[in-house]
Scaffold this motif. Structure first.
Motif, mmCIF file in Angstrom:
data_model
loop_
_atom_site.group_PDB
_atom_site.id
_atom_site.type_symbol
_atom_site.label_atom_id
_atom_site.label_comp_id
_atom_site.label_asym_id
_atom_site.label_seq_id
_atom_site.Cartn_x
_atom_site.Cartn_y
_atom_site.Cartn_z
ATOM 1 N N ILE A 45 -9.292 -8.030 6.634
ATOM 2 C CA ILE A 45 -8.087 -7.201 6.722
ATOM 3 C C ILE A 45 -8.359 -6.005 7.623
ATOM 4 C CG2 ILE A 45 -6.391 -5.842 5.420
ATOM 5 C CD1 ILE A 45 -7.284 -7.564 2.944
ATOM 6 N N GLU A 46 -7.460 -5.779 8.551
ATOM 7 C CA GLU A 46 -7.575 -4.665 9.479
ATOM 8 C C GLU A 46 -6.418 -3.715 9.209
ATOM 9 O OE1 GLU A 46 -8.783 -6.413 13.432
ATOM 10 O OE2 GLU A 46 -7.563 -4.717 14.075
ATOM 11 N N LEU A 47 -6.724 -2.480 8.837
ATOM 12 C CA LEU A 47 -5.672 -1.499 8.579
ATOM 13 C C LEU A 47 -5.695 -0.420 9.646
ATOM 14 C CD1 LEU A 47 -6.215 -0.809 4.746
ATOM 15 C CD2 LEU A 47 -4.625 -2.433 5.763
ATOM 16 N N ASP A 48 -4.521 -0.031 10.117
ATOM 17 C CA ASP A 48 -4.408 1.189 10.924
ATOM 18 C C ASP A 48 -4.156 2.328 9.951
ATOM 19 O OD1 ASP A 48 -4.745 -0.107 13.277
ATOM 20 O OD2 ASP A 48 -2.618 -0.284 13.740
ATOM 21 N N VAL A 49 -5.059 3.270 9.881
ATOM 22 C CA VAL A 49 -4.924 4.345 8.890
ATOM 23 C C VAL A 49 -4.952 5.704 9.572
ATOM 24 C CG1 VAL A 49 -5.896 3.035 6.966
ATOM 25 C CG2 VAL A 49 -7.418 4.303 8.473
ATOM 26 N N ALA A 50 -4.470 6.707 8.853
ATOM 27 C CA ALA A 50 -4.468 8.072 9.374
ATOM 28 C C ALA A 50 -5.907 8.521 9.628
ATOM 29 C CB ALA A 50 -3.776 9.002 8.379
ATOM 30 N N GLY A 84 -0.895 6.844 4.466
ATOM 31 C CA GLY A 84 -1.570 6.931 5.764
ATOM 32 C C GLY A 84 -1.662 5.597 6.496
ATOM 33 N N VAL A 85 -1.306 4.510 5.819
ATOM 34 C CA VAL A 85 -1.466 3.186 6.432
ATOM 35 C C VAL A 85 -0.250 2.874 7.300
ATOM 36 C CG1 VAL A 85 -1.756 0.733 5.973
ATOM 37 C CG2 VAL A 85 -2.791 2.417 4.444
ATOM 38 N N THR A 86 -0.452 2.705 8.592
ATOM 39 C CA THR A 86 0.675 2.428 9.475
ATOM 40 C C THR A 86 0.822 0.945 9.786
ATOM 41 O OG1 THR A 86 -0.755 2.967 11.335
ATOM 42 C CG2 THR A 86 0.712 4.700 10.562
ATOM 43 N N ASP A 87 -0.254 0.196 9.710
ATOM 44 C CA ASP A 87 -0.141 -1.233 10.003
ATOM 45 C C ASP A 87 -1.293 -1.974 9.335
ATOM 46 O OD1 ASP A 87 1.077 -3.472 11.080
ATOM 47 O OD2 ASP A 87 -0.122 -3.418 12.907
ATOM 48 N N ALA A 88 -1.057 -3.231 9.020
ATOM 49 C CA ALA A 88 -2.113 -4.058 8.431
ATOM 50 C C ALA A 88 -2.013 -5.446 9.030
ATOM 51 C CB ALA A 88 -1.947 -4.113 6.913
ATOM 52 N N ARG A 89 -3.145 -6.030 9.296
ATOM 53 C CA ARG A 89 -3.161 -7.421 9.748
ATOM 54 C C ARG A 89 -4.241 -8.153 8.974
ATOM 55 N NH1 ARG A 89 0.156 -8.460 13.948
ATOM 56 N NH2 ARG A 89 -0.882 -10.262 14.829
ATOM 57 N N GLN A 90 -3.919 -9.367 8.568
ATOM 58 C CA GLN A 90 -4.894 -10.114 7.782
ATOM 59 C C GLN A 90 -5.362 -11.337 8.537
ATOM 60 O OE1 GLN A 90 -4.053 -10.905 3.690
ATOM 61 N NE2 GLN A 90 -5.687 -12.392 3.524
ATOM 62 N N GLY A 91 -6.642 -11.589 8.450
ATOM 63 C CA GLY A 91 -7.202 -12.777 9.068
ATOM 64 C C GLY A 91 -8.121 -13.489 8.109
ATOM 65 N N MET A 136 -7.948 1.419 -2.222
ATOM 66 C CA MET A 136 -6.960 0.394 -1.852
ATOM 67 C C MET A 136 -7.475 -0.997 -2.204
ATOM 68 S SD MET A 136 -5.852 1.620 1.978
ATOM 69 C CE MET A 136 -5.667 3.365 2.354
ATOM 70 N N LEU A 195 0.841 -1.210 0.000
ATOM 71 C CA LEU A 195 0.000 0.000 0.000
ATOM 72 C C LEU A 195 0.874 1.258 0.000
ATOM 73 C CD1 LEU A 195 -2.872 -1.040 2.441
ATOM 74 C CD2 LEU A 195 -3.078 -0.612 -0.008
ATOM 75 N N PHE A 228 -0.280 5.009 -0.742
ATOM 76 C CA PHE A 228 -1.186 5.194 0.398
ATOM 77 C C PHE A 228 -0.344 5.307 1.673
ATOM 78 C CE2 PHE A 228 -3.756 2.765 -2.685
ATOM 79 C CZ PHE A 228 -4.804 3.648 -2.848
ATOM 80 N N GLN A 277 -10.979 6.387 -0.117
ATOM 81 C CA GLN A 277 -9.569 6.000 -0.220
ATOM 82 C C GLN A 277 -9.384 4.523 0.081
ATOM 83 O OE1 GLN A 277 -8.174 9.083 2.512
ATOM 84 N NE2 GLN A 277 -6.692 9.755 0.972
#
Lengths: 79, 79
Positions: B42-47, A32-39, B58, A25, A30, B54
């Protein structure tokens, strides 16, 4: 009836797939994305008399790896 | 802020992984399960100023394959 199951890696367990998503990303711009986790997300069509305990049993035996994964279960009547 | 994304196969698209889950649950004795479908979560940490548009962008560019997959997006402020 539907059983909705979310399987996620436990906090603290390294998620290389999530890291790859976050990196990709970024590469796409993109920022603004600081972290992502997938399940995993599993939807089961189950008999109307199925209990939450039974679905949790399915998770423990097959759908999740309880050593490194958490899961949460939700039962919904079809509408 | 968190962006929660569910990616699922479109209705009508064959889901071999889901079929395998349903079969395996039957083999374990869970006969009430008539169908299973598996998707991604999917879990994203975003601004904090990230918009739903947006996040959908993605999904279209990276997270989902719009030809065979549907996705739904949910934005949650951290609590």
């Amino acid at each position: 009836m539907k059983a909705i199951i979310h399987v996620t890696l436990k906090k603290g367990v390294l998620d290389p797939q999530g890291k790859a998503i976050a990196q990709a990303l970024h590469n796409l711009g993109f920022d603004g994305v600081t972290d992502a986790r997938q399940g995993k997300f599993i939807e089961l069509d189950v008999a109307a008399n199925t209990t939450e305990a039974q679905v949790k049993d399915m998770c423990d035996k097959l759908l999740a790896n309880p050593v490194i994964e958490d899961y949460r279960v939700e039962l919904r009547s079809k509408s």
